[in-house]
Design an enzyme around this catalytic site. Structure first.
Site: not given
Ligand code: PEP
Ligand code: MG
Length: 582
Positions: A193, A300, A336, A458-459, A469, A506
């Protein structure tokens, strides 16, 4: 002081130069204060009062928990009461106040540091857990000593570079770029984050710097090179000069990109994509036009739930989403729904500590379980959508059932609003995020249920490669170019196109200029990236012929390693692009 250089994980580009500000997330003022002889009794009394207050608070929480969830769930607080009876709190600190004549906060912190070092060296999980209890109790005691200074980051009155073990989402949402010029944290990876916020704010940042808080003293001059992931402490005059020049060049390059603001994200051979923004904190909304964002691909909503004791009401959320609709005008904005859990954790929504929060009751799972949180958010979004082209997107979908269940609840909200005669948007577009391998594999089924998909790399990377992560120790495995990731992306893109629908990305991979030619070639329709990197991604797209990008994508899906993927990109982009990317 000799010049020293430290390495970390580059989280956000650019160069920051300034004095270090050592930030303690709990906000405790743990500076050392010598006591005069006649101040000792007063300090002892102050400490005893804080101890009593802590005891009373823990009892109160224990009672509340018993009432709400039964006796067995209150055991944690009983353990905390036992910890408070430890000689460390009852004897050692009062004795030290008398003999060493120092303030309680300093002595408490000092004992804790020693204690932590011992606990961390133990293999036994039980003892490590007790270490956590002692830390919790100490934090509470520290707060009750009134040594805490809340909102330190908001109150800064000078330009600084923040050095911290970690920055919580509740810290980062209140950060001001007027005073904070950059930051370094000991923990975290490129998509934790804190790294995402740094890019959103356009602040140079480095994460995963392991022991940096013990290497830097408050006020030391530091250089943060967010491009290379280097921190220079107490630089020599020639180093400082060299970095001042690099900083100037970097800023001039960024400035030169501003000329692209009004131009489309179109390749030289005429293929156009949408270049949208990810919004992490509300102040970024004012930056959209300056960077030329074509709408919002990811809004977000977690920040609305932070730094407060209770969940925001439907009305409060409606006001925020309506402001979003007003500020984005005719461009679409994808909201989202709540994604709490993982590294965004609020105790008032989920009082149970999970041992694997990233695999636990996170995002859509939490919302489906708690419709009293989910429904007000959906109603607020539907109502705000009457003021602009808002779309809705569900995070962390792992099964078809989850998407269907989410849509049933959305429908219930629509029926309710109709009945109440409220004004809202009918026919709102609904999308799902692809963040879990199972979702990518059944993208062809999921897309039948929704209007679009957006890939959250990211996830997706975290769950596909089994790499936390936010864990800097395994950051070397966190690799967007891994062939497994590329295949999942391609599967998702193709499934959407076969269904005649659009697909975006995203996750942070979309904002990494190196991967832009590849993603373009795979057929991604929308890139949603941190506001500050929009111009650079646009530059890459405008220099990259689509035909060539498709060739790169085809070849990249055939090679075996991410090194080969990068080599393919390097060898096949036009020379003027190569100069920017490599
Ligand atoms: C992701 O997981 O790529 C995403 C955009 O969501 P977050 O980073 O908020 O988990
Ligand atoms: Mg995510």
């Amino acid at each position: 002081m000799p010049e020293k250089v430290f390495n970390g994980i580059p989280a956000s580009g650019g160069i920051a130069i300034g004095p270090a500000y050592l930030y303690h997330p709990e906000g405790f003022s743990i500076s050392r204060r010598n006591l005069k002889a006649d101040e000792v009794q007063e300090e002892l009394d102050r400490y005893q009062t804080a101890l009593e207050k802590t005891r009373a608070q823990i009892s109160e929480m224990e009672e509340k928990m018993k009432e709400k969830l039964g006796k067995e769930h209150a055991a944690i607080f009983q353990a905390h009461q036992v910890v408070l009876e430890d000689p460390l709190f009852k004897e050692e600190i009062p004795n030290a106040i008398q003999t060493r004549r120092l303030n309680a906060e300093f002595l408490l912190n000092e004992s804790l540091e020693k204690f932590k070092a011992v606990m961390e060296s133990l293999e036994d999980g039980y003892f490590r857990e007790r270490g956590g209890d002692i830390q919790d109790v100490s934090n509470r005691l520290m707060r009750n000593l009134d040594g805490g200074e809340k909102d330190q980051l908001k109150k800064l009155d000078r330009e600084v570079v923040i050095i911290a073990n970690d920055l919580a989402p509740s810290d980062t949402v209140t950060m001001s770029t007027d005073t904070i010029k950059g930051f370094c944290t000991e923990v975290g990876g490129r998509t934790s984050h804190v790294a995402i916020v740094a890019r959103s704010l356009g602040l140079p940042a480095i994460v995963g710097m392991q022991t940096i808080t013990s290497e830097i003293q408050e006020g030391d001059m530091v250089i943060v090179d967010g491009n290379k992931g280097l921190v220079v402490v107490n630089p020599l005059p020639q180093t400082l000069k060299q970095y001042e020049r690099l900083k100037e060049n970097y800023e001039a390059f960024q400035k030169s990109l501003e000329t692209l603001k009004g131009l489309p994200a179109k390749t030289p051979d005429g293929h156009q994509v949408t270049l949208a923004a990810n919004i992490e904190i509300p102040q970024e909304l004012d930056e959209l036009a300056r960077h030329g964002a074509e709408g919002i691909g990811l809004y977000r909503t977690e920040f609305l739930f932070m730094n407060r004791e209770s969940v925001p009401t439907e009305e409060e959320q409606y006001v925020a989403y309506k402001e979003l609709a007003t500020k984005t005008g005719v461009s679409p904005a994808i909201i989202r729904t709540l994604d709490l859990g993982g590294d965004k954790f609020l105790t008032h929504l989920n009082p149970f500590q999970e041992s694997n929060p990233f695999l636990g009751l996170r995002a859509i799972r939490l919302c489906l379980k708690q419709p009293e949180i989910f429904k007000p958010q959906l109603r607020a979004i539907l109502r705000a959508a009457a003021h602009g082209p808002i779309k809705i997107m569900f995070p962390m979908i792992s099964t078809l059932a989850e998407i269907r269940e989410s849509k049933v609840i959305l429908n219930q909200c629509i029926q309710q609003l109709k009945k109440e005669g409220e004004i809202f948007r009918t026919g709102i577009e609904v999308g799902a995020m692809i963040e879990i391998p199972s979702a990518a594999i059944i993208a062809d089924l999921l897309i039948q249920e929704v209007d679009f998909l957006s890939i959250g790399t990211n996830d997706l990377i975290q769950y596909t490669l089994a790499v936390d992560r936010i864990n800097e120790s395994v950051a070397y495995l966190y690799d967007p170019g891994n062939p497994a990731i590329l295949r999942l992306i391609k599967m998702t893109v193709d499934a959407c196109h076969r269904a005649g629908k659009w697909v975006g990305m995203c996750g942070e991979m979309a904002g990494d200029p190196i991967f832009a030619p590849l993603l373009l070639g795979m057929g991604l329709d929308e890139f949603s990236v941190s506001v500050s990197v929009i111009p650079e991604i646009k530059k890459v797209i405008r220099l990259m012929p689509f035909d060539k990008a498709r060739e790169i994508a085809l070849a990249a899906l055939q090679v075996k390693t991410s090194e080969e993927v990068l080599k393919l990109i390097r060898d096949n982009v036009p020379p003027e692009l190569k100069a920017i990317l490599f």
